[in-house]
Design an enzyme around this catalytic site. Structure first.
Site, mmCIF file in Angstrom:
data_model
loop_
_atom_site.group_PDB
_atom_site.id
_atom_site.type_symbol
_atom_site.label_atom_id
_atom_site.label_comp_id
_atom_site.label_asym_id
_atom_site.label_seq_id
_atom_site.Cartn_x
_atom_site.Cartn_y
_atom_site.Cartn_z
ATOM 1 N N ASP A 1 -0.630 87.310 83.233
ATOM 2 C CA ASP A 1 -1.251 86.259 82.049
ATOM 3 C C ASP A 1 -0.528 85.171 82.256
ATOM 4 O OD1 ASP A 1 -3.722 84.288 80.505
ATOM 5 O OD2 ASP A 1 -1.848 84.971 78.611
ATOM 6 N N TYR B 1 -1.932 76.820 81.371
ATOM 7 C CA TYR B 1 -2.421 76.793 82.774
ATOM 8 C C TYR B 1 -4.235 76.144 82.729
ATOM 9 C CZ TYR B 1 -0.043 80.529 85.097
ATOM 10 O OH TYR B 1 0.482 81.343 85.325
ATOM 11 N N GLY B 2 -5.068 75.651 81.211
ATOM 12 C CA GLY B 2 -5.906 75.108 81.110
ATOM 13 C C GLY B 2 -6.107 74.155 81.536
ATOM 14 N N CYS C 1 -6.991 86.416 82.756
ATOM 15 C CA CYS C 1 -6.514 85.327 82.574
ATOM 16 C C CYS C 1 -7.530 84.752 82.926
ATOM 17 C CB CYS C 1 -5.231 84.568 82.442
ATOM 18 S SG CYS C 1 -5.035 83.003 82.503
ATOM 19 N N THR D 1 -8.568 82.037 82.727
ATOM 20 C CA THR D 1 -8.655 80.697 83.678
ATOM 21 C C THR D 1 -7.500 80.635 84.653
ATOM 22 O OG1 THR D 1 -7.645 79.459 81.455
ATOM 23 C CG2 THR D 1 -7.481 78.230 83.748
ATOM 24 N N CYS E 1 -11.016 83.030 76.842
ATOM 25 C CA CYS E 1 -9.627 82.828 76.571
ATOM 26 C C CYS E 1 -8.805 84.377 76.581
ATOM 27 C CB CYS E 1 -9.533 81.643 76.773
ATOM 28 S SG CYS E 1 -7.902 81.297 76.586
ATOM 29 N N THR E 2 -8.397 84.610 76.766
ATOM 30 C CA THR E 2 -7.759 86.421 76.626
ATOM 31 C C THR E 2 -6.139 85.600 75.151
ATOM 32 O OG1 THR E 2 -5.810 86.011 78.201
ATOM 33 C CG2 THR E 2 -8.295 87.493 78.650
HETATM 34 N N1 DGL Z 1 -5.143 82.994 78.437
HETATM 35 C C1 DGL Z 1 -6.118 82.312 79.410
HETATM 36 C C2 DGL Z 1 -6.458 82.593 79.634
HETATM 37 O O1 DGL Z 1 -7.804 83.054 79.874
HETATM 38 C C3 DGL Z 1 -5.093 81.056 78.487
HETATM 39 C C4 DGL Z 1 -4.868 79.883 80.041
HETATM 40 C C5 DGL Z 1 -4.185 78.599 79.560
HETATM 41 O O2 DGL Z 1 -2.672 79.294 79.375
HETATM 42 O O3 DGL Z 1 -4.648 77.834 79.465
HETATM 43 O O4 DGL Z 1 -7.825 81.229 79.806
#
Ligand code: DGL
Length: 262
Positions: free
Chosen positions: A10, A42-43, A73, A75, A183-184
């Site tokens: 993730d 990441y988003g 994840c 994203t 989002c996790t």
């Molecule tokens: N846990 C990620 C998800 O499920 C978070 C993404 C991020 O880092 O923005 O999208």
């Protein structure tokens, strides 16, 4: 039988909400979790950046001989899983916002989706919405700022409360009866969500469904492990391991957390 670990990655600590379901459902499996917290969120990144980071995470987990990889994840799944499946021979399991069950069960015809900008902007998300939820109204809400707050352990701060209230309002005004957590990281907001939302609103987190899918895949490919002991769980993070340690302390099982300069 295959005694190699299940690899999970993730952008940070959020994927532990999926890991805990996998560990509960497959107690004899070893797992290896990679938290790329240094590069979160990441988003906020471009599709190409998300692919490049997902490739880096995959290469590392492959170097540790993982037998399958769970992209924990939304994203990374919505932006990169097609690329990963095209370029690597092992199976990948992903997670994406569970719009389909929400659309199927909605009585009001309105479903809220709280996810990252990267997920909401992805082609996979729009295809899934078109294919499974064209008959209902989806209120999409980008959870800007929430991932960073959770990464720093502020699951219940004044700032988190304010942002969340602001994000939920348009969905409540639109009369949603299901909120999809896309989002996790967001299952860690569950106490606040339950406090802010009326009881009749169902909150959908598909961590358990992903664990079930993982179990089926490993079982059907005859790769279940049985080393005559409970599974070992190893976590690597490229940021301060403090928050990850705190989260894992509250979950069952023996785990080891290490810093990785990655
Ligand atoms: N846990 C990620 C998800 O499920 C978070 C993404 C991020 O880092 O923005 O999208």
């Amino acid at each position: 039988m295959n005694h190699h670990p299940i690899g999970i990655f993730d952008s940070g600590i959020g994927g532990t909400s999926v890991w805990k379901e996998i560990a509960a459902m497959m107690p004899l499996e070893d797992t290896l979790y990679l938290a790329d917290s240094r590069n979160a969120p990441y988003g906020e990144r471009t599709g190409d950046e998300i692919i490049a980071l997902s490739v880096k995470n995959t290469e590392w987990l492959l170097s540790k001989q993982c037998k399958i990889i769970v992209v924990a994840c939304n994203t990374a799944t919505t932006n990169a899983i097609a690329y990963l499946r095209d370029h690597y021979p092992l199976p990948f399991i992903g997670i994406e916002p569970a719009i389909k069950p929400a659309a199927l069960h909605s009585q009001t015809g309105t479903v809220g989706v709280l996810a990252t900008k990267g997920t909401l902007a992805s082609r996979l998300f729009s295809t899934t919405s078109k294919n499974h939820a064209s008959h209902i109204r989806i209120v999409e809400q980008e959870g800007a700022g929430l991932v960073s707050l959770i990464e720093s352990g502020r699951m219940d701060s004044v700032e988190t409360r304010e942002l969340l209230k602001k994000y939920l309002l348009p969905m409540l005004d639109a009369n949603m009866d299901h909120l999809v957590l896309g989002c996790t990281h967001f299952p860690y907001l569950m106490p606040l969500l339950r406090e802010f939302l009326p009881d009749h609103i169902k909150i959908i987190d598909c961590g358990e469904a992903v664990a079930r899918q993982t179990f089926k895949l490993v079982r059907d490919s005859e790769q279940l492990s049985d080393q005559g002991r409970p599974g070992r769980h190893t976590f690597f993070t490229n940021a301060d391991p403090g928050v990850l340690n705190d989260i894992l302390d509250s979950l069952p099982g023996i785990k080891e957390v290490s810093y990785l300069d990655f």
